[in-house]
Scaffold this motif. Structure first.
Motif, PDB file in Angstrom:
ATOM      1  N   ALA A 153      63.970 135.319  48.389  1.00 49.18           N
ATOM      2  CA  ALA A 153      65.400 135.615  48.230  1.00 49.18           C
ATOM      3  C   ALA A 153      65.857 136.661  49.242  1.00 49.18           C
ATOM      4  CB  ALA A 153      65.669 136.092  46.799  1.00 49.18           C
ATOM      5  N   LEU A 154      65.025 137.668  49.468  1.00 44.60           N
ATOM      6  CA  LEU A 154      65.361 138.702  50.459  1.00 44.60           C
ATOM      7  C   LEU A 154      65.438 138.093  51.857  1.00 44.60           C
ATOM      8  CD1 LEU A 154      65.775 141.734  51.157  1.00 44.60           C
ATOM      9  CD2 LEU A 154      63.289 141.893  51.403  1.00 44.60           C
ATOM     10  N   ALA A 155      64.484 137.230  52.185  1.00 42.62           N
ATOM     11  CA  ALA A 155      64.480 136.592  53.508  1.00 42.62           C
ATOM     12  C   ALA A 155      65.747 135.781  53.728  1.00 42.62           C
ATOM     13  CB  ALA A 155      63.245 135.716  53.652  1.00 42.62           C
ATOM     14  N   ALA A 156      66.264 135.153  52.661  1.00 42.78           N
ATOM     15  CA  ALA A 156      67.474 134.341  52.784  1.00 42.78           C
ATOM     16  C   ALA A 156      68.704 135.197  53.072  1.00 42.78           C
ATOM     17  CB  ALA A 156      67.683 133.534  51.507  1.00 42.78           C
ATOM     18  N   GLN A 157      68.613 136.497  52.764  1.00 42.89           N
ATOM     19  CA  GLN A 157      69.751 137.398  52.946  1.00 42.89           C
ATOM     20  C   GLN A 157      69.640 138.260  54.197  1.00 42.89           C
ATOM     21  OE1 GLN A 157      69.559 139.656  49.330  1.00 42.89           O
ATOM     22  NE2 GLN A 157      69.911 137.881  48.015  1.00 42.89           N
ATOM     23  N   THR A 158      68.494 138.209  54.882  1.00 37.49           N
ATOM     24  CA  THR A 158      68.242 139.067  56.037  1.00 37.49           C
ATOM     25  C   THR A 158      67.669 138.231  57.176  1.00 37.49           C
ATOM     26  OG1 THR A 158      65.952 139.613  55.417  1.00 37.49           O
ATOM     27  CG2 THR A 158      67.701 140.979  54.455  1.00 37.49           C
ATOM     28  N   THR A 159      67.367 138.901  58.278  1.00 41.39           N
ATOM     29  CA  THR A 159      66.750 138.210  59.415  1.00 41.39           C
ATOM     30  C   THR A 159      65.222 138.247  59.351  1.00 41.39           C
ATOM     31  OG1 THR A 159      66.815 140.215  60.771  1.00 41.39           O
ATOM     32  CG2 THR A 159      68.721 138.726  60.891  1.00 41.39           C
ATOM     33  N   MET A 160      64.654 138.946  58.369  1.00 38.11           N
ATOM     34  CA  MET A 160      63.204 139.067  58.283  1.00 38.11           C
ATOM     35  C   MET A 160      62.584 137.775  57.753  1.00 38.11           C
ATOM     36  SD  MET A 160      60.895 142.004  56.409  1.00 38.11           S
ATOM     37  CE  MET A 160      61.202 141.419  54.727  1.00 38.11           C
ATOM     38  N   GLU A 161      61.513 137.339  58.408  1.00 30.45           N
ATOM     39  CA  GLU A 161      60.787 136.143  57.974  1.00 30.45           C
ATOM     40  C   GLU A 161      59.697 136.535  56.980  1.00 30.45           C
ATOM     41  OE1 GLU A 161      61.209 134.008  62.369  1.00 30.45           O
ATOM     42  OE2 GLU A 161      59.298 134.882  61.716  1.00 30.45           O
ATOM     43  N   VAL A 162      59.503 135.694  55.973  1.00 28.25           N
ATOM     44  CA  VAL A 162      58.473 135.924  54.955  1.00 28.25           C
ATOM     45  C   VAL A 162      57.459 134.790  55.015  1.00 28.25           C
ATOM     46  CG1 VAL A 162      58.027 135.896  52.467  1.00 28.25           C
ATOM     47  CG2 VAL A 162      59.832 137.356  53.399  1.00 28.25           C
ATOM     48  N   VAL A 163      56.175 135.161  54.962  1.00 26.99           N
ATOM     49  CA  VAL A 163      55.080 134.199  54.878  1.00 26.99           C
ATOM     50  C   VAL A 163      54.231 134.582  53.662  1.00 26.99           C
ATOM     51  CG1 VAL A 163      53.088 133.161  56.020  1.00 26.99           C
ATOM     52  CG2 VAL A 163      55.021 133.997  57.392  1.00 26.99           C
ATOM     53  N   VAL A 164      53.899 133.615  52.835  1.00 21.76           N
ATOM     54  CA  VAL A 164      53.082 133.852  51.641  1.00 21.76           C
ATOM     55  C   VAL A 164      51.749 133.134  51.796  1.00 21.76           C
ATOM     56  CG1 VAL A 164      52.857 133.442  49.164  1.00 21.76           C
ATOM     57  CG2 VAL A 164      55.064 134.169  50.111  1.00 21.76           C
ATOM     58  N   ILE A 165      50.664 133.857  51.544  1.00 21.99           N
ATOM     59  CA  ILE A 165      49.326 133.269  51.559  1.00 21.99           C
ATOM     60  C   ILE A 165      48.707 133.461  50.177  1.00 21.99           C
ATOM     61  CG2 ILE A 165      47.008 133.372  52.562  1.00 21.99           C
ATOM     62  CD1 ILE A 165      48.260 134.469  55.113  1.00 21.99           C
ATOM     63  N   ARG A 166      48.249 132.359  49.586  1.00 21.12           N
ATOM     64  CA  ARG A 166      47.586 132.420  48.277  1.00 21.12           C
ATOM     65  C   ARG A 166      46.103 132.118  48.458  1.00 21.12           C
ATOM     66  NH1 ARG A 166      51.695 128.383  45.170  1.00 21.12           N
ATOM     67  NH2 ARG A 166      53.614 129.649  45.321  1.00 21.12           N
ATOM     68  N   PRO A 167      45.252 133.136  48.472  1.00 25.27           N
ATOM     69  CA  PRO A 167      43.806 132.883  48.590  1.00 25.27           C
ATOM     70  C   PRO A 167      43.201 132.514  47.240  1.00 25.27           C
ATOM     71  CG  PRO A 167      44.428 135.133  49.270  1.00 25.27           C
ATOM     72  CD  PRO A 167      45.560 134.561  48.510  1.00 25.27           C
ATOM     73  N   VAL A 168      42.109 131.784  47.299  1.00 24.87           N
ATOM     74  CA  VAL A 168      41.230 131.615  46.136  1.00 24.87           C
ATOM     75  C   VAL A 168      40.262 132.797  46.140  1.00 24.87           C
ATOM     76  CG1 VAL A 168      41.472 129.119  45.954  1.00 24.87           C
ATOM     77  CG2 VAL A 168      39.808 130.063  47.562  1.00 24.87           C
ATOM     78  N   LEU A 169      39.169 132.713  45.411  1.00 32.75           N
ATOM     79  CA  LEU A 169      38.182 133.788  45.375  1.00 32.75           C
ATOM     80  C   LEU A 169      37.739 134.147  46.794  1.00 32.75           C
ATOM     81  CD1 LEU A 169      36.055 135.600  43.901  1.00 32.75           C
ATOM     82  CD2 LEU A 169      34.522 133.632  44.037  1.00 32.75           C
ATOM     83  N   VAL A 170      37.863 135.432  47.150  1.00 34.59           N
ATOM     84  CA  VAL A 170      37.487 135.900  48.485  1.00 34.59           C
ATOM     85  C   VAL A 170      36.109 136.555  48.408  1.00 34.59           C
ATOM     86  CG1 VAL A 170      38.158 137.304  50.475  1.00 34.59           C
ATOM     87  CG2 VAL A 170      39.931 136.364  48.957  1.00 34.59           C
ATOM     88  N   TYR A 171      35.216 136.165  49.301  1.00 31.11           N
ATOM     89  CA  TYR A 171      33.881 136.751  49.341  1.00 31.11           C
ATOM     90  C   TYR A 171      33.548 137.115  50.779  1.00 31.11           C
ATOM     91  CZ  TYR A 171      32.289 132.302  51.294  1.00 31.11           C
ATOM     92  OH  TYR A 171      32.127 131.204  52.107  1.00 31.11           O
ATOM     93  N   GLY A 172      32.624 138.045  50.923  1.00 32.13           N
ATOM     94  CA  GLY A 172      32.210 138.489  52.246  1.00 32.13           C
ATOM     95  C   GLY A 172      31.441 139.786  52.128  1.00 32.13           C
ATOM     96  N   PRO A 173      31.036 140.380  53.247  1.00 30.16           N
ATOM     97  CA  PRO A 173      30.290 141.637  53.200  1.00 30.16           C
ATOM     98  C   PRO A 173      31.055 142.713  52.431  1.00 30.16           C
ATOM     99  CG  PRO A 173      30.227 140.699  55.400  1.00 30.16           C
ATOM    100  CD  PRO A 173      31.206 139.874  54.619  1.00 30.16           C
ATOM    101  N   GLY A 174      30.390 143.302  51.447  1.00 30.83           N
ATOM    102  CA  GLY A 174      31.028 144.344  50.645  1.00 30.83           C
ATOM    103  C   GLY A 174      31.732 143.828  49.408  1.00 30.83           C
ATOM    104  N   VAL A 175      31.636 142.528  49.127  1.00 35.24           N
ATOM    105  CA  VAL A 175      32.299 141.988  47.950  1.00 35.24           C
ATOM    106  C   VAL A 175      31.742 142.655  46.689  1.00 35.24           C
ATOM    107  CG1 VAL A 175      30.660 140.059  47.673  1.00 35.24           C
ATOM    108  CG2 VAL A 175      33.013 139.835  46.835  1.00 35.24           C
TER     109      VAL A 175
END
Length: 323
Positions: A156-178
């Protein structure tokens, strides 16, 4: 001219790796937003203080910042202590996120990348097709609800401004230090503990930390990312027994799996009041990253076995140093 990228949650599991990864790209001036300026930041990054984002006010100066990567959040917790969990999640994940985004839009930030969660889609895919990025969301817990509400407010904010919004939905994240369940799993495997999980027949998507941060890097620049929602995974789904066997191989041990029927495990988990634990171990949760691949021309750069290898080596190094 270097482009400023501000990363919130820069001392966290995902945020710290985003900072490290972006420093490898000499186009970026990486700003690590921290609540405690004494926290470690990689050489080359600039530490900037950020007050707790727990309401509708943000006092950060974002002038000159090109992109905000918002990793900070009140995360899903196993043993919730708040009397009103949804209100607690909303305070940080919705109100705090929107306050930061409003300030970013006012200060001319070009793009705001929000790290959301697959919990926006739902809790599992047993009996149905894998989740897709553009299907109707169905969050079922306070954390997932708060992430969806934040996504909606940002669009909704992006629709009212010039700022672009990108949404990323990860599943379970694993890696060093998990930490959490994945760390416990490695500990049990390394110690040779027999696990009653050999009879499970499920499929679950996961995402290696380096695959997630590579996707974030792509979303900073890619013109087709603006205004979109993307799901993030490794592109290879594993059953619980397969994950255990491949992790054990990375740890250079043999997985000791007992073929206990999944129905027995589910019943036992209900008896002890831990049905969600059984759902994670026995249920399926798959995602379709076809949109992510197609729109961004993106392929996960790290294979599951490569990622399990680096995760296991980090765990073993810590075990040796603590011995």
């Amino acid at each position: 001219m270097l482009r400023k990228v501000l990363v919130t949650g820069a001392s966290g599991f995902v945020g710290s790796r985003v900072v490290e990864y972006l420093l490898l790209d000499q186009r970026f001036d990486v700003q690590a937003a921290l609540r405690n300026l004494q926290a470690h930041v990689p050489e080359g990054a600039t530490a900037v203080r950020i007050a707790p984002l727990e309401g509708d006010h943000c006092d950060m100066d974002l002038q000159g910042v090109d992109t905000v990567v918002h990793c900070a959040a009140r995360v899903h917790v196993m043993n919730e202590q708040s009397a009103d969990p949804l209100a607690a999640f909303r305070k940080v994940n919705v109100e705090g996120t929107l306050a930061l985004a409003r300030q970013a839009a006012a200060d001319g930030v070009r793009r705001f990348i929000f790290i959301s969660s697959i919990k926006v889609n739902g809790e599992g895919t047993d009996g149905r097709q894998p989740y897709s990025a553009d299907e109707a969301p169905l969050p079922q817990d306070p954390y997932g609800i708060s992430k969806l509400e934040a996504e909606q407010a940002l669009h909704a904010l992006a629709a009212q401004t010039t700022m672009e919004v990108v949404v990323i939905r990860p599943v379970l994240v694993y890696g060093p230090g998990v930490k959490a369940n994945f760390q416990s799993m490695m500990k049990w495997l390394h110690k040779g503990v027999p696990l009653p999980l050999g009879g499970i027949r499920n499929q679950r998507s996961m995402v290696a930390l380096d695959n997630l941060v590579d996707l974030i890097r792509v979303c900073i620049d890619h013109p087709s990312a603006a205004g979109e929602v993307f799901l993030a995974s490794d592109g290879e789904d594993l059953s619980t027994p397969d994950l255990l066997r491949r992790t054990a191989r990375a740890l250079q041990v043999k997985a000791r799996l007992l073929p206990v029927p999944a129905s027995w495990l589910t019943t036992a988990a209900r008896i002890i009041g831990r049905p969600a634990m059984a759902a994670r171990l026995c249920g399926s949760l798959q995602v379709d990253i076809g949109k992510t691949r197609r729109l961004l021309d993106w392929t996960p750069p790290v294979s599951v076995d490569q990622a399990l290898g680096t995760t296991a080596r980090h765990y073993l190094d810590l075990e040796r140093s603590n011995a």
